[in-house]
Design an enzyme around this catalytic site. Structure first.
Site, PDB file in Angstrom:
ATOM      1  N   TYR A  71       1.566   0.675  14.654  1.00 41.63           N
ATOM      2  CA  TYR A  71       0.577   0.490  13.598  1.00 41.63           C
ATOM      3  C   TYR A  71       0.940   1.290  12.362  1.00 41.63           C
ATOM      4  O   TYR A  71       1.171   2.492  12.416  1.00 41.63           O
ATOM      5  CB  TYR A  71      -0.809   0.942  14.071  1.00 41.63           C
ATOM      6  CG  TYR A  71      -1.875   0.698  13.024  1.00 41.63           C
ATOM      7  CD1 TYR A  71      -2.366  -0.580  12.813  1.00 41.63           C
ATOM      8  CD2 TYR A  71      -2.367   1.727  12.253  1.00 41.63           C
ATOM      9  CE1 TYR A  71      -3.327  -0.827  11.849  1.00 41.63           C
ATOM     10  CE2 TYR A  71      -3.330   1.502  11.287  1.00 41.63           C
ATOM     11  CZ  TYR A  71      -3.805   0.213  11.088  1.00 41.63           C
ATOM     12  OH  TYR A  71      -4.756  -0.017  10.142  1.00 41.63           O
ATOM     13  N   LYS A  84      -2.874  -2.563   8.207  1.00 46.23           N
ATOM     14  CA  LYS A  84      -2.957  -4.024   8.336  1.00 46.23           C
ATOM     15  C   LYS A  84      -2.047  -4.656   7.289  1.00 46.23           C
ATOM     16  O   LYS A  84      -1.552  -3.993   6.396  1.00 46.23           O
ATOM     17  CB  LYS A  84      -4.400  -4.478   8.125  1.00 46.23           C
ATOM     18  CG  LYS A  84      -5.171  -4.718   9.422  1.00 46.23           C
ATOM     19  CD  LYS A  84      -4.621  -5.879  10.227  1.00 46.23           C
ATOM     20  CE  LYS A  84      -5.503  -6.221  11.405  1.00 46.23           C
ATOM     21  NZ  LYS A  84      -4.848  -6.840  12.530  1.00 46.23           N
ATOM     22  N   ASP A 107       0.877  -1.172   0.000  1.00 44.95           N
ATOM     23  CA  ASP A 107       0.000   0.000   0.000  1.00 44.95           C
ATOM     24  C   ASP A 107       0.911   1.218   0.000  1.00 44.95           C
ATOM     25  O   ASP A 107       1.626   1.455   0.978  1.00 44.95           O
ATOM     26  CB  ASP A 107      -0.875  -0.034   1.254  1.00 44.95           C
ATOM     27  CG  ASP A 107      -1.687   1.242   1.446  1.00 44.95           C
ATOM     28  OD1 ASP A 107      -1.518   2.193   0.647  1.00 44.95           O
ATOM     29  OD2 ASP A 107      -2.472   1.292   2.409  1.00 44.95           O
TER      30      ASP A 107
HETATM   31  P1  13P Z   1      -4.782  -0.463   5.258  1.00 42.32           P
HETATM   32  O1  13P Z   1      -3.917  -1.447   5.999  1.00 42.32           O
HETATM   33  O2  13P Z   1      -5.460  -1.104   4.089  1.00 42.32           O
HETATM   34  O3  13P Z   1      -4.023   0.743   4.901  1.00 42.32           O
HETATM   35  O4  13P Z   1      -6.006  -0.084   6.208  1.00 42.32           O
HETATM   36  C1  13P Z   1      -5.749   0.634   7.340  1.00 42.32           C
HETATM   37  C2  13P Z   1      -6.863   0.898   8.257  1.00 42.32           C
HETATM   38  O5  13P Z   1      -6.605   1.330   9.332  1.00 42.32           O
HETATM   39  C3  13P Z   1      -8.257   0.664   7.906  1.00 42.32           C
HETATM   40  O6  13P Z   1      -9.100   1.366   8.795  1.00 42.32           O
HETATM   41 MG    MG Z   2      -3.928   1.634   3.416  1.00 39.64          MG
HETATM   42 MG    MG Z   3      -4.592  -2.081   2.501  1.00 39.57          MG
END
Ligand code: 13P
Ligand code: MG
Ligand code: MG
Length: 373
Positions: A235, A238, A11
């Protein structure tokens, strides 16, 4: 010829929040891939997105963990990051956690699944067909249940009863919490099925890294079983895992691999990576714009020709009316879970709250507790 399929995803930015990469970002990656095919480094390449993640699928002869392939993918993601920065997109460069990886992007942010095999187009693989899964808003454990059902349970995969598969499969499972080294265990289905389940029930800690045919000593599955928060220490999003799965013949057929996704099973992820929500199968290139950013999974099917090319045509498995029922079910299951807001299983337990801020809030409160008496 020995061929390696490398699937590397990241990402590196998205439009209007964490929804989907922009057109110029995808063009930048596609141009890089075209150049690498022309220069002969790649036999072939295919770029797609699922939610806000871009996945590069490559075929080549350099083996797994080849520095030039990993560096190529990293640089392609850097070009997309530049496009994202220019346009002021959200999360530009998000998954590129180090300044430059030392020859291997594993552990540097992007998710990696690789699978090397002898490509003969002769028995036991007269045709080489495979599927590529990409999931957004969830962790690598999202594939635990579906892969277990297909490779260890004839209720989902009657093909397991055939002579080519009846000896079963070896599951290599990784402990994603331990970051000092890669701690892995190999367990055989069917005889170790309960031990496999004992680990795989914990989607946040244990994930299937690969699955091998015991009859043919051939790798069937490779999953990007890494966790960003364990790598970055905080964090950053994900892990949004990808997986390569070879199918047909000595391996399960597509329908046997896809049936478990009809469950729309609950996985950790969703909003702020901190909830339990159902995994919804979607066509590839679907943005995440639904209520409470439901975890999604896409699946493309490819066939490899004698020269290792595959990108002339792909089958988009979840782009089929048959999956509408599952999508409705996923939404229904999602609203049922959302009805209880933050309570109990609706959110991940304290240790798994990906969004560090939630933990900061709790820690600040813990200081205000007083022992009575
Ligand atoms: P991503 O990992 O797809 O960037 O999503 C992050 C997130 O916090 C969704 O609320
Ligand atoms: Mg994302
Ligand atoms: Mg993502």
């Amino acid at each position: 010829m020995r061929i390696t399929l490398s699937l590397i995803k990241a990402d590196v930015g998205s439009i209007g929040g964490h929804t989907q990469p922009s057109g110029p970002m995808l063009t930048a990656v596609r141009e890089a891939v075209d150049g690498a095919v022309q220069s002969g480094m790649l036999l072939d390449g295919f770029v797609s997105c699922t939610g806000d993640d871009i996945a590069i699928l490559m075929s080549h002869t350099r083996g797994e963990n080849a520095p030039e392939i990993h560096e190529f993918a990293w640089n392609a993601f850097l070009s997309a990051t530049e496009r994202a920065r220019e346009a002021g997109l959200y999360g530009a460069g998000q998954d590129l956690l180090t300044d430059a990886p030392s020859g291997n992007v594993r552990g540097a942010g992007p998710g990696v699944a690789e699978l090397e095999f002898e490509h003969t187009l002769e028995k036991p693989r007269p045709a080489e067909s495979f599927m590529v899964f990409a999931a957004d808003k969830c962790g690598p454990g999202a594939y635990n249940l579906p892969l277990y059902f297909t490779f260890a349970d004839p209720m989902y995969c009657a093909g397991l009863m055939l002579p080519k598969m009846i000896k079963g499969f070896t599951f290599r499972i990784i402990d994603m919490e331990r970051t000092d080294a890669d701690w892995v265990i190999e367990l055989n289905a069917p005889e170790d099925a309960y031990h496999i389940a004992a680990l795989l029930r914990d989607n946040e800690r244990y994930a299937i890294e690969s699955i091998h045919s015991r009859t043919y000593d051939a790798k069937a599955v490779s999953v990007s079983a890494q966790r960003l928060h364990a790598i970055a220490g905080e964090y950053t999003g994900k892990d949004d895992p990808v997986a390569i799965v070879r199918n047909q013949g000595i391996f399960p057929a597509p329908e046997e691999l896809l049936l478990p996704y009809g469950k729309a099973h609950y996985v950790g992820g969703d909003a702020r990576g901190s909830h339990n929500m159902p995994l919804m199968p979607v066509p590839t290139n679907t943005p995440v714009t639904g209520p409470y950013c439901l975890p999604v999974v896409s699946c493309l099917g490819f066939s490899l020709d004698a020269e290792g090319r595959f990108s002339h045509e792909a089958a988009d498995f979840f782009d089929n009316p048959a999956w509408e029922t599952t999508r409705h079910k996923a939404q229904q299951k999602a609203f049922e879970m959302r009805d209880q807001g933050w309570s109990g299983p609706a959110m991940l337990p304290y240790k798994e709250l990906e969004y560090g801020g939630f933990r900061d809030t709790l820690e600040a409160l813990s200081e205000r507790f007083e022992a009575r008496g």
